[in-house]
Design an enzyme around this catalytic site. Sequence first.
Site, PDB file in Angstrom:
ATOM      1  N   ASP A 219      -8.563 -19.666  -6.691  1.00 31.05           N
ATOM      2  CA  ASP A 219      -7.176 -19.239  -6.562  1.00 31.05           C
ATOM      3  C   ASP A 219      -6.240 -20.200  -7.295  1.00 31.05           C
ATOM      4  O   ASP A 219      -5.252 -19.786  -7.888  1.00 31.05           O
ATOM      5  CB  ASP A 219      -6.762 -19.197  -5.082  1.00 31.05           C
ATOM      6  CG  ASP A 219      -7.441 -18.043  -4.357  1.00 31.05           C
ATOM      7  OD1 ASP A 219      -8.192 -17.301  -5.019  1.00 31.05           O
ATOM      8  OD2 ASP A 219      -7.221 -17.904  -3.133  1.00 31.05           O
TER       9      ASP A 219
ATOM     10  N   GLU B  17      -6.858 -21.993  -9.949  1.00 32.71           N
ATOM     11  CA  GLU B  17      -6.917 -21.771 -11.398  1.00 32.71           C
ATOM     12  C   GLU B  17      -6.099 -20.536 -11.783  1.00 32.71           C
ATOM     13  O   GLU B  17      -5.403 -20.514 -12.788  1.00 32.71           O
ATOM     14  CB  GLU B  17      -8.380 -21.626 -11.858  1.00 32.71           C
ATOM     15  CG  GLU B  17      -9.114 -22.954 -11.879  1.00 32.71           C
ATOM     16  CD  GLU B  17     -10.628 -22.790 -12.003  1.00 32.71           C
ATOM     17  OE1 GLU B  17     -11.231 -23.528 -12.778  1.00 32.71           O
ATOM     18  OE2 GLU B  17     -11.207 -21.914 -11.322  1.00 32.71           O
TER      19      GLU B  17
ATOM     20  N   GLU C 150     -18.918  12.543  -1.908  1.00 36.79           N
ATOM     21  CA  GLU C 150     -18.017  11.383  -1.889  1.00 36.79           C
ATOM     22  C   GLU C 150     -17.400  11.229  -0.507  1.00 36.79           C
ATOM     23  O   GLU C 150     -17.253  12.206   0.204  1.00 36.79           O
ATOM     24  CB  GLU C 150     -16.831  11.602  -2.855  1.00 36.79           C
ATOM     25  CG  GLU C 150     -17.222  11.935  -4.249  1.00 36.79           C
ATOM     26  CD  GLU C 150     -16.008  12.076  -5.165  1.00 36.79           C
ATOM     27  OE1 GLU C 150     -14.857  11.985  -4.677  1.00 36.79           O
ATOM     28  OE2 GLU C 150     -16.242  12.275  -6.365  1.00 36.79           O
TER      29      GLU C 150
ATOM     30  N   LYS D 264     -14.361  11.190   1.979  1.00 38.43           N
ATOM     31  CA  LYS D 264     -13.016  11.765   1.916  1.00 38.43           C
ATOM     32  C   LYS D 264     -12.076  10.721   2.502  1.00 38.43           C
ATOM     33  O   LYS D 264     -12.038  10.509   3.709  1.00 38.43           O
ATOM     34  CB  LYS D 264     -12.946  13.065   2.711  1.00 38.43           C
ATOM     35  CG  LYS D 264     -11.588  13.723   2.617  1.00 38.43           C
ATOM     36  CD  LYS D 264     -11.633  15.132   3.176  1.00 38.43           C
ATOM     37  CE  LYS D 264     -10.333  15.883   2.996  1.00 38.43           C
ATOM     38  NZ  LYS D 264      -9.129  15.162   3.304  1.00 38.43           N
TER      39      LYS D 264
ATOM     40  N   GLU E 136      -6.479   8.073  -3.768  1.00 36.14           N
ATOM     41  CA  GLU E 136      -5.903   7.937  -2.446  1.00 36.14           C
ATOM     42  C   GLU E 136      -5.464   6.502  -2.196  1.00 36.14           C
ATOM     43  O   GLU E 136      -6.203   5.571  -2.515  1.00 36.14           O
ATOM     44  CB  GLU E 136      -6.982   8.348  -1.434  1.00 36.14           C
ATOM     45  CG  GLU E 136      -6.496   9.150  -0.282  1.00 36.14           C
ATOM     46  CD  GLU E 136      -6.178  10.621  -0.608  1.00 36.14           C
ATOM     47  OE1 GLU E 136      -6.384  11.068  -1.760  1.00 36.14           O
ATOM     48  OE2 GLU E 136      -5.709  11.296   0.316  1.00 36.14           O
TER      49      GLU E 136
ATOM     50  N   CYS F 293       9.762  18.025  37.950  1.00 37.70           N
ATOM     51  CA  CYS F 293      10.527  17.519  39.085  1.00 37.70           C
ATOM     52  C   CYS F 293      11.985  17.824  38.777  1.00 37.70           C
ATOM     53  O   CYS F 293      12.528  17.321  37.803  1.00 37.70           O
ATOM     54  CB  CYS F 293      10.307  16.012  39.236  1.00 37.70           C
ATOM     55  SG  CYS F 293      11.521  15.249  40.332  1.00 37.70           S
TER      56      CYS F 293
ATOM     57  N   CYS G  82      15.608  11.467  40.271  1.00 45.13           N
ATOM     58  CA  CYS G  82      14.282  10.939  40.608  1.00 45.13           C
ATOM     59  C   CYS G  82      14.114   9.570  39.941  1.00 45.13           C
ATOM     60  O   CYS G  82      14.324   9.435  38.733  1.00 45.13           O
ATOM     61  CB  CYS G  82      13.217  11.908  40.091  1.00 45.13           C
ATOM     62  SG  CYS G  82      11.552  11.216  40.069  1.00 45.13           S
TER      63      CYS G  82
END
Length: 674
Positions: free
Chosen positions: A33, A35, A115, A117, A174, A426, A431
């Site tokens: 990371d 580098e 594949e 989905k 997707e 009710c 209530c």
Amino acid sequence: MGESPEQKAKRLREEIERHNYLYYVLDKPEITDEEWDKMFRELLALEAEHPELRTPDSPTQRVGAKPSSKFASHRHIVPMLSLDNAFGFDELGEFDARVRKALGITDESVEYIGEPKFDGLSLSITYENGVLKVASTRGDGEEGEDVTPNARTIRSIPLRLRTEVEGIIEVRGEVLLDRAEFERINASMRDAGAQEFANPRNAAAGTLRQLDPRITASRKLTFWAWGLGAQGSLEFDRQREIVDFLRSAGFRVSEHIRLLNGLDACKAYVEDYTARRRELPFDIDGLVFKVDSIRHQRQLGFTARGPRWAIAYKFAAEQATTKLLGITWQVGRTGTVTPVAELEPVQVGGVTIARATLHNIEDLHRKDVRVGDSVIVQRAGDVIPEVVSPILDKEHSKRPVPTPPEKCPVCETPLVKREAEVALRCPNKTCPAQVAERIVHYVSRSAMDIEGLGEKLVLRLLELGFLEDVSDIYRLKERKGELIELDRMGEQSVSNLLNAIEATKSRPLNRFLFALGIRHVGESLAFSLAKHFSNLDSIRSASYEELLRVPDVGPNTAAEIVEYFQEEENRILIDKLLGLGVQPLPISSAATGENDPIAGKTFVFTGKLEHMTREDAEELVRRLGGTAATSVSKKTDYVVAGPGAGSKEAKAKELSIPILTEDEFLELVPKEAV
Ligand code: IVH
């Protein structure tokens, strides 16, 4: 040595993109990371020195675009169609039979590509001569929303293809969130007191359709390619070649794609992945089967809904068996009494379930579930688990049939059943269960948003007699002394609470309407009402016909709204609220509602503003349906900082709240509102 700045920038761009690809697409980094950071900073510095070298496909351009106020629409070159579904092997067999019949294949088997989905949000990315131009959601299939700045922040989307392609192509796939990332986002929403996402799909959709690309960038969306729309100069003979092309062009393509010879191989694939779906780090809701031969695909063609050469095999909802320990009856905000199954805790689709809904009394009787039965429970793709059916053992018939209560389990008022409704109700508006739910709703974050007044404290104040109805919230200040005496309250927190309550007296009208808890009036409908009528009085006196003219209001909703404002208790309550100083603010007709950058968001202004006074800015936010707060907290969405901003800006940084300049803020405001 002899490298011109231009050559150096090009080399760095290519190197960084190559390492991005290794890291984000192949999961096989070749450098550390540190580098990578070093190279990235080198490129940033070079571009700062020579701005003309900053190309649109430079990796430095992935983040940092400013939020826009709404999405432009984008017309797809090739429409984005849907797929027919198959539930179970019979329907899969029917699909195979249809394909063979249409192709006139009787004795051979058809080759399919199987594949996963992906359960996400479809995206179409247009590349022109290999360079990313536009990314668009599916929309209605013909036209979608241009979400390019957001898509650019997704690291697995190449800004430039790794293979040469002439002309225009549309890469389709997707956008997803891994389950782990979904959990992380929800945990931070929870911390911030914000509404959590119901599932990774919704979270991915909400993230991709963010108006602020910086938020999109902060969440790790991934893009999985599954096909092509427009194909430019490309030609293929087989679906598997499309898969290979997408992979070599630099996209993530599932490693679970298989070439399957005939129906039996498809069934085996289904069995394999029904068992293995949890192994994948993200949700899939089924499998897709596509005829491999492109010549055959052409021969089969399309229906209005989708291709005849492909089918989505949907997984059944995930189920488990457990024991029904009891049935409790729950009273909701509007008095509806629903049976809830108390279960022996069980794992379903990766989460533990101890309660499940039984919907209503008819449902309970139709399914014939009895306490003590073993029952099948399921989570149907989404969140609320339900009881499907009992397992009929020898003891079942000996167990008593559950009977609905005759009286409200909380206030003992006899329950009623409205004609044409299955729900028990009710009828007692006072209530305690209903009152509590109503107050909890009124003070909740998306309603009046009273900081420091959560469900627990509401229940406690009800119990101690501080509250009898919603309006008593505004009378709490008369009993400040008593409140301070309460266990764990103290002077400071009571003052904060009372200030937070005072602040809600001037909330936008949409929030107030939503807070009232009128049946069918959710957040977005409250917004439409507030926008249409502009003040509370005209909504209160609106007729059924007038209400029907509001976008999104149908006959049932219109009737509920009329009934709500006719009922005496409600009229009294609203008058009491107004009498106590509650003055809902009209919202501007320029506010747009859903995905609005201001409505529903909380802003804090700090420092000196150039174009308006702070009060004017706050008023503007309120008119657009947002909230203007004075102190920065986790609930703040944006801090707008001008020169001289101090501790509030620092606090915003500490909480990673986006900080806007006045100009950036004004860009969020629709022109006609200023
Ligand atoms: S192929 C012409 N393959 O599911 C449409 N779609 O329910 C061809 N989806 O609209 C679609 N994974 O958004 C295809 N491996 C996959 C997919 C997939 C998810 C989505 C796609 C489609 C929807 C249909």
